[in-house]
Design a protein around this motif. Structure first.
Motif, short mmCIF file in Angstrom:
data_model
loop_
_atom_site.label_atom_id
_atom_site.label_comp_id
_atom_site.label_asym_id
_atom_site.label_seq_id
_atom_site.Cartn_x
_atom_site.Cartn_y
_atom_site.Cartn_z
N PRO A 27 1.47 -14.62 7.47
CA PRO A 27 0.16 -14.81 6.82
C PRO A 27 0.01 -13.89 5.61
O PRO A 27 0.33 -12.70 5.68
CB PRO A 27 -0.85 -14.42 7.91
CG PRO A 27 -0.06 -14.22 9.16
CD PRO A 27 1.34 -13.91 8.75
N MET A 29 -2.42 -13.26 1.61
CA MET A 29 -3.54 -13.66 0.75
C MET A 29 -3.02 -13.99 -0.65
O MET A 29 -3.80 -14.00 -1.62
CB MET A 29 -4.61 -12.57 0.70
CG MET A 29 -5.22 -12.32 2.08
SD MET A 29 -6.89 -11.68 2.03
CE MET A 29 -6.63 -10.15 1.19
N HIS A 33 4.41 -10.54 -3.88
CA HIS A 33 5.34 -9.57 -4.48
C HIS A 33 6.49 -9.36 -3.49
O HIS A 33 6.53 -10.03 -2.44
CB HIS A 33 4.61 -8.27 -4.80
CG HIS A 33 3.80 -7.73 -3.66
ND1 HIS A 33 4.38 -7.25 -2.51
CD2 HIS A 33 2.46 -7.65 -3.46
CE1 HIS A 33 3.44 -6.85 -1.67
NE2 HIS A 33 2.26 -7.10 -2.22
N HIS A 36 5.76 -9.03 0.31
CA HIS A 36 5.57 -10.28 1.06
C HIS A 36 6.91 -10.97 1.32
O HIS A 36 7.16 -11.50 2.40
CB HIS A 36 4.68 -11.24 0.26
CG HIS A 36 3.28 -10.76 0.02
ND1 HIS A 36 2.82 -10.44 -1.23
CD2 HIS A 36 2.24 -10.57 0.87
CE1 HIS A 36 1.54 -10.08 -1.15
NE2 HIS A 36 1.17 -10.14 0.10
N LEU A 39 8.83 -9.86 4.25
CA LEU A 39 8.37 -10.41 5.54
C LEU A 39 8.98 -11.80 5.76
O LEU A 39 9.41 -12.15 6.87
CB LEU A 39 6.85 -10.53 5.61
CG LEU A 39 5.98 -9.30 5.35
CD1 LEU A 39 4.52 -9.62 5.67
CD2 LEU A 39 6.40 -8.11 6.16
N PHE A 145 4.09 -8.97 10.07
CA PHE A 145 3.06 -8.20 9.35
C PHE A 145 3.68 -6.92 8.81
O PHE A 145 4.58 -6.34 9.44
CB PHE A 145 1.90 -7.85 10.29
CG PHE A 145 1.08 -9.05 10.68
CD1 PHE A 145 -0.01 -9.45 9.93
CD2 PHE A 145 1.41 -9.80 11.80
CE1 PHE A 145 -0.78 -10.55 10.28
CE2 PHE A 145 0.66 -10.91 12.17
CZ PHE A 145 -0.43 -11.30 11.40
N GLY A 146 3.16 -6.46 7.66
CA GLY A 146 3.70 -5.24 7.05
C GLY A 146 3.02 -3.99 7.58
O GLY A 146 1.81 -3.97 7.81
N ASP A 149 -0.23 -2.24 5.98
CA ASP A 149 -1.58 -2.31 6.54
C ASP A 149 -1.49 -1.87 8.00
O ASP A 149 -1.59 -2.68 8.93
CB ASP A 149 -2.12 -3.74 6.40
CG ASP A 149 -2.24 -4.12 4.94
OD1 ASP A 149 -3.23 -3.76 4.32
OD2 ASP A 149 -1.30 -4.76 4.41
N PRO A 173 8.81 -2.91 7.59
CA PRO A 173 8.65 -1.69 6.79
C PRO A 173 7.96 -1.91 5.44
O PRO A 173 7.94 -3.03 4.91
CB PRO A 173 10.08 -1.21 6.56
CG PRO A 173 10.97 -2.34 6.90
CD PRO A 173 10.22 -3.25 7.81
N ILE A 174 7.40 -0.82 4.89
CA ILE A 174 6.68 -0.88 3.62
C ILE A 174 7.69 -0.94 2.46
O ILE A 174 8.59 -0.10 2.38
CB ILE A 174 5.78 0.37 3.43
CG1 ILE A 174 4.81 0.50 4.60
CG2 ILE A 174 5.04 0.31 2.09
CD1 ILE A 174 3.95 1.77 4.57
N ILE A 175 7.52 -1.91 1.57
CA ILE A 175 8.36 -1.99 0.38
C ILE A 175 7.60 -1.30 -0.76
O ILE A 175 6.41 -1.52 -0.95
CB ILE A 175 8.66 -3.47 0.01
CG1 ILE A 175 9.25 -4.22 1.21
CG2 ILE A 175 9.57 -3.56 -1.20
CD1 ILE A 175 10.57 -3.70 1.73
N MET A 183 4.00 -1.42 -2.66
CA MET A 183 3.70 -2.66 -3.37
C MET A 183 2.43 -3.28 -2.80
O MET A 183 2.20 -3.25 -1.59
CB MET A 183 4.86 -3.64 -3.24
CG MET A 183 6.02 -3.19 -4.05
SD MET A 183 7.14 -4.53 -4.34
CE MET A 183 8.28 -3.69 -5.42
P1 AMP Z 1 -1.86 -9.40 1.99
O1 AMP Z 1 -1.46 -10.57 1.16
O2 AMP Z 1 -2.12 -8.16 1.21
O3 AMP Z 1 -2.92 -9.72 3.00
O4 AMP Z 1 -0.58 -9.03 2.85
C1 AMP Z 1 0.07 -9.98 3.65
C2 AMP Z 1 1.08 -9.29 4.51
O5 AMP Z 1 2.04 -8.64 3.66
C3 AMP Z 1 0.47 -8.20 5.40
O6 AMP Z 1 1.11 -8.24 6.66
C4 AMP Z 1 0.81 -6.94 4.64
O7 AMP Z 1 0.90 -5.80 5.47
C5 AMP Z 1 2.17 -7.30 4.06
N1 AMP Z 1 2.48 -6.45 2.92
C6 AMP Z 1 1.71 -6.25 1.82
N2 AMP Z 1 2.30 -5.33 1.02
C7 AMP Z 1 3.44 -4.95 1.61
C8 AMP Z 1 4.48 -4.03 1.28
N3 AMP Z 1 4.44 -3.29 0.17
N4 AMP Z 1 5.50 -3.89 2.14
C9 AMP Z 1 5.54 -4.61 3.29
N5 AMP Z 1 4.60 -5.49 3.67
C10 AMP Z 1 3.57 -5.66 2.85
#
Ligand code: AMP
Length: 280
Positions: A27, A29, A33, A36, A39, A145-146, A149, A173-175, A183
């Motif tokens: 999922p 929004m 980048h 996403h 994931l 999920f990342g 968050d 993991p966080i990218i 990001m």
């Molecule tokens: P969002 O579009 O911001 O709602 O994010 C969608 C999914 O992408 C969520 O599970 C976020 O945690 C994940 N996500 C957003 N930015 C990053 C990142 N830099 N690294 C890893 N996952 C991310």
């Protein structure tokens, strides 16, 4: 790549594939980048079919100008997803997801009261509303999920357990950008200077590890706030070092659940969040 706009078509598509294929769901929004895409890749590595959803969920925004300003780049998103080999994109409109106002209130066991929840009242209830609707439309085997968050992930794990939704939640993991900035779709709203200097957030979070055990938790938090605020481009909303499971303030005596440092920082009107695991 199939693009689907309605709940009924989405659900029928999943039910058609589910008996034969392992299905992963990501999922988002939109304003995609590399975070996403990581994931999507995690899902592709573990499944035979991956669905990515793009929907800017109004009920999780507690500030209407933030919702209005949220970046939307659907054409670019579809191009990225196509290139990355995504199988299905679910892109509903607002009327499809909320034909009537959603009045459900979720008991998130205090996970929604601290940090993000304290500063964005109603945010996690909105997240719970959309995630339950999405999981119903896309009853995949796993959802990705990342850790970006971090609190959202804790809330979603709690929600799935509480409602016994049969989906496995996978944390990724966080990218980060080269300077360490996590990001985020919101990074597009930063000025060149803010983006270049925003690495200070990750650097400060990381330095907590070096000082761990040498100062009290409150001293560490105060030091971090001062360090980030010393750069005039940034203004810390909160910096908290918490128990990774309960999200309550960390305690040196209770480290079995792990410890995470979490922060939200304003660069002008743009709100950036990040976190680093201090102990696992
Ligand atoms: P969002 O579009 O911001 O709602 O994010 C969608 C999914 O992408 C969520 O599970 C976020 O945690 C994940 N996500 C957003 N930015 C990053 C990142 N830099 N690294 C890893 N996952 C991310």
């Amino acid at each position: 790549m199939k693009i689907i706009h309605t709940l009924s078509e989405m659900n029928a598509e999943i039910l058609k594939h589910k008996p034969h294929k392992q299905i992963g769901f990501v999922p988002t929004m939109g304003a995609l980048h590399r975070g996403h895409i990581s994931l999507l890749e995690a899902s592709q590595a573990q499944n035979q079919l991956t669905v990515v959803s793009i929907f800017v969920n109004p009920t999780q925004f507690n500030n209407s100008s933030d919702l209005q300003k949220y970046p939307r780049t659907p054409e670019k998103d579809l191009e990225m997803l196509r290139k990355s080999g995504c199988d299905i994109v679910f892109m509903p409109n607002e009327n499809e997801m909320y034909p009537q106002p959603d009045n459900r209130i979720f008991d998130l066991q205090n996970l929604d009261k601290v940090m993000e929840g304290k500063h964005r009242p109603g945010h996690f209830n909105g997240v719970a509303q959309i995630v339950t609707k999405l999981f119903e439309a896309v009853p995949a085997h796993s959802a990705y999920f990342g850790l970006k968050d971090f609190q959202q992930l804790a809330v979603i794990k709690q929600l799935v357990e509480m409602l016994k939704i049969p989906i496995q939640i996978v944390a990724c993991p966080i990218i980060r950008e080269n300077n360490g900035l996590a990001m985020s779709s919101r990074n597009e709203l930063l000025t060149f200077e803010q983006r270049a200097q925003a690495g200070i957030i990750f650097q400060t979070l990381t330095q907590i590890k070096q000082f761990w055990g040498k100062k009290t938790i409150s001293q560490l938090e105060d030091w971090a706030i001062q360090t980030i605020n010393a750069n005039k481009l940034f203004n810390v909303e909160y910096f908290e070092i918490v128990n990774s499971r309960t999200l309550e303030k960390a305690d040196f005596e209770q480290i079995d659940d792990g410890i995470t440092a979490c922060t939200a920082v304003f660069a002008s009107q743009v709100r950036l969040i990040d976190n680093v695991q201090i102990l696992n």
